[in-house]
Design an enzyme around this catalytic site. Structure first.
Site, PDB file in Angstrom:
ATOM      1  N   LYS A  11       0.833  -1.200   0.000  1.00 19.02           N
ATOM      2  CA  LYS A  11       0.000   0.000   0.000  1.00 19.02           C
ATOM      3  C   LYS A  11       0.871   1.256   0.000  1.00 19.02           C
ATOM      4  O   LYS A  11       2.092   1.178   0.225  1.00 19.02           O
ATOM      5  CB  LYS A  11      -0.919  -0.042   1.224  1.00 19.02           C
ATOM      6  N   TYR A  44     -12.286  -2.489  -3.229  1.00 23.72           N
ATOM      7  CA  TYR A  44     -12.804  -2.520  -1.858  1.00 23.72           C
ATOM      8  C   TYR A  44     -14.337  -2.528  -1.801  1.00 23.72           C
ATOM      9  O   TYR A  44     -14.902  -2.152  -0.769  1.00 23.72           O
ATOM     10  CB  TYR A  44     -12.248  -1.344  -1.065  1.00 23.72           C
ATOM     11  N   ASN A  97      -1.672  -0.368   7.255  1.00 23.68           N
ATOM     12  CA  ASN A  97      -1.176  -1.705   7.604  1.00 23.68           C
ATOM     13  C   ASN A  97      -0.338  -2.341   6.483  1.00 23.68           C
ATOM     14  O   ASN A  97      -0.223  -3.554   6.380  1.00 23.68           O
ATOM     15  CB  ASN A  97      -2.322  -2.605   8.070  1.00 23.68           C
ATOM     16  N   HIS A 129      -1.786  -5.607   1.427  1.00 28.21           N
ATOM     17  CA  HIS A 129      -3.066  -6.281   1.252  1.00 28.21           C
ATOM     18  C   HIS A 129      -2.797  -7.650   0.658  1.00 28.21           C
ATOM     19  O   HIS A 129      -1.929  -7.793  -0.188  1.00 28.21           O
ATOM     20  CB  HIS A 129      -3.963  -5.491   0.279  1.00 28.21           C
ATOM     21  N   GLU A 181      -9.903 -10.241  -7.718  1.00 25.50           N
ATOM     22  CA  GLU A 181      -8.931  -9.147  -7.619  1.00 25.50           C
ATOM     23  C   GLU A 181      -7.866  -9.225  -8.719  1.00 25.50           C
ATOM     24  O   GLU A 181      -7.447  -8.190  -9.254  1.00 25.50           O
ATOM     25  CB  GLU A 181      -8.280  -9.163  -6.224  1.00 25.50           C
TER      26      GLU A 181
HETATM   27  P1  CMP Z   1      -7.066  -4.811   3.797  1.00 27.29           P
HETATM   28  O1  CMP Z   1      -6.585  -6.181   4.111  1.00 27.29           O
HETATM   29  O2  CMP Z   1      -6.477  -4.136   2.617  1.00 27.29           O
HETATM   30  O3  CMP Z   1      -8.667  -4.822   3.642  1.00 27.29           O
HETATM   31  C1  CMP Z   1      -9.495  -3.775   4.045  1.00 27.29           C
HETATM   32  C2  CMP Z   1      -8.754  -2.649   4.672  1.00 27.29           C
HETATM   33  O4  CMP Z   1      -9.553  -1.725   5.372  1.00 27.29           O
HETATM   34  C3  CMP Z   1      -7.797  -3.188   5.705  1.00 27.29           C
HETATM   35  O5  CMP Z   1      -6.753  -3.876   5.078  1.00 27.29           O
HETATM   36  C4  CMP Z   1      -7.438  -1.914   6.450  1.00 27.29           C
HETATM   37  O6  CMP Z   1      -6.427  -1.167   5.809  1.00 27.29           O
HETATM   38  C5  CMP Z   1      -8.744  -1.129   6.361  1.00 27.29           C
HETATM   39  N1  CMP Z   1      -9.463  -1.199   7.628  1.00 27.29           N
HETATM   40  C6  CMP Z   1     -10.053  -2.280   8.172  1.00 27.29           C
HETATM   41  N2  CMP Z   1     -10.625  -1.960   9.351  1.00 27.29           N
HETATM   42  C7  CMP Z   1     -10.368  -0.639   9.536  1.00 27.29           C
HETATM   43  C8  CMP Z   1     -10.678   0.272  10.570  1.00 27.29           C
HETATM   44  N3  CMP Z   1     -11.370  -0.105  11.642  1.00 27.29           N
HETATM   45  N4  CMP Z   1     -10.254   1.538  10.431  1.00 27.29           N
HETATM   46  C9  CMP Z   1      -9.558   1.923   9.334  1.00 27.29           C
HETATM   47  N5  CMP Z   1      -9.233   1.094   8.327  1.00 27.29           N
HETATM   48  C10 CMP Z   1      -9.626  -0.167   8.432  1.00 27.29           C
END
Ligand code: CMP
Length: 136
Positions: A10, A50, A114, A117, A128
Site C-alpha cells: 500500500k 474494496y 497496515n 493487502h 482481484e
Molecule cells: P485490507 O486487508 O487491505 O482490507 C481492508 C482494509 O480496510 C484493511 O486492510 C485496512 O487497511 C482497512 N481497515 C479495516 N478496518 C479498519 C478500521 N477499523 N479503520 C480503518 N481502516 C480499516
C-alpha cells in the site's frame, strides 16, 4: 496444488521504502512472483477493489488513502498462496492482531496504515487478479 493471490504494497509501505522487504519475504517463503507493477490507483479501481467494504464507516478514508500514492501490485503463486501470504502479512490490526515476525507486526502501528493487502480467499483472489491484471 498451486494457487494465486493478489498482493498490494500500500502507499504507506511504498513511501516507507518497504517494497524490497515485502518482496524478499515472499521470495524467501518460496512463493513465486508472476506479475509485479508499480501503479497509481484510480478512484474507480479503488472502489471496485474494496467494494465489499462500501458500507463501512472507514470506506471514505480507505479510498482516500489507497489513492494517495503509488502502490506495488503483485500476483503471487504457490501452494496455498492465499493463506501463505496472509501468514506473512499478519492480522489486520498491526498491534492487536499481527504478531512480531509478520510484516504488519514488525513494521505497522495503525489498522489503516497496515502496509500490505492480500486476498482473503481463492475466490477473492480470482476477482482481484482479474481487476488488477486483466488477462493474466
Ligand atoms: P485490507 O486487508 O487491505 O482490507 C481492508 C482494509 O480496510 C484493511 O486492510 C485496512 O487497511 C482497512 N481497515 C479495516 N478496518 C479498519 C478500521 N477499523 N479503520 C480503518 N481502516 C480499516
Amino acid at each position: 496444488m498451486s494457487e494465486r493471490t493478489l498482493v498490494l504494497v500500500k502507499p504507506d509501505g511504498v513511501a516507507r521504502g518497504l517494497v524490497g522487504e515485502v518482496i524478499s519475504r515472499i521470495e524467501r517463503k518460496g512463493l513465486k512472483l508472476v506479475a509485479l507493477e508499480l501503479r497509481k490507483v484510480t478512484r474507480e479501481l479503488a472502489e471496485q477493489h474494496y467494494a465489499e467494504h462500501a458500507e463501512r464507516p472507514f470506506f471514505g478514508d480507505l479510498l482516500e488513502f489507497i489513492t494517495s500514492g503509488p502502490v506495488v501490485a503483485a500476483v503471487v503463486e504457490g501452494p496455498r498462496a492465499v493463506a501463505a501470504f496472509r501468514q506473512l502479512a499478519g492480522g489486520t490490526d498491526p498491534v492487536e492482531k499481527a504478531t512480531p515476525g509478520t510484516l504488519r507486526g514488525d513494521f505497522g502501528l495503525e489498522t489503516q496504515y497496515n502496509l500490505v493487502h492480500g486476498s482473503d480467499s481463492a475466490e477473492s483472489a480470482k476477482r482481484e487478479i482479474d481487476l488488477w491484471f486483466a488477462g493474466l
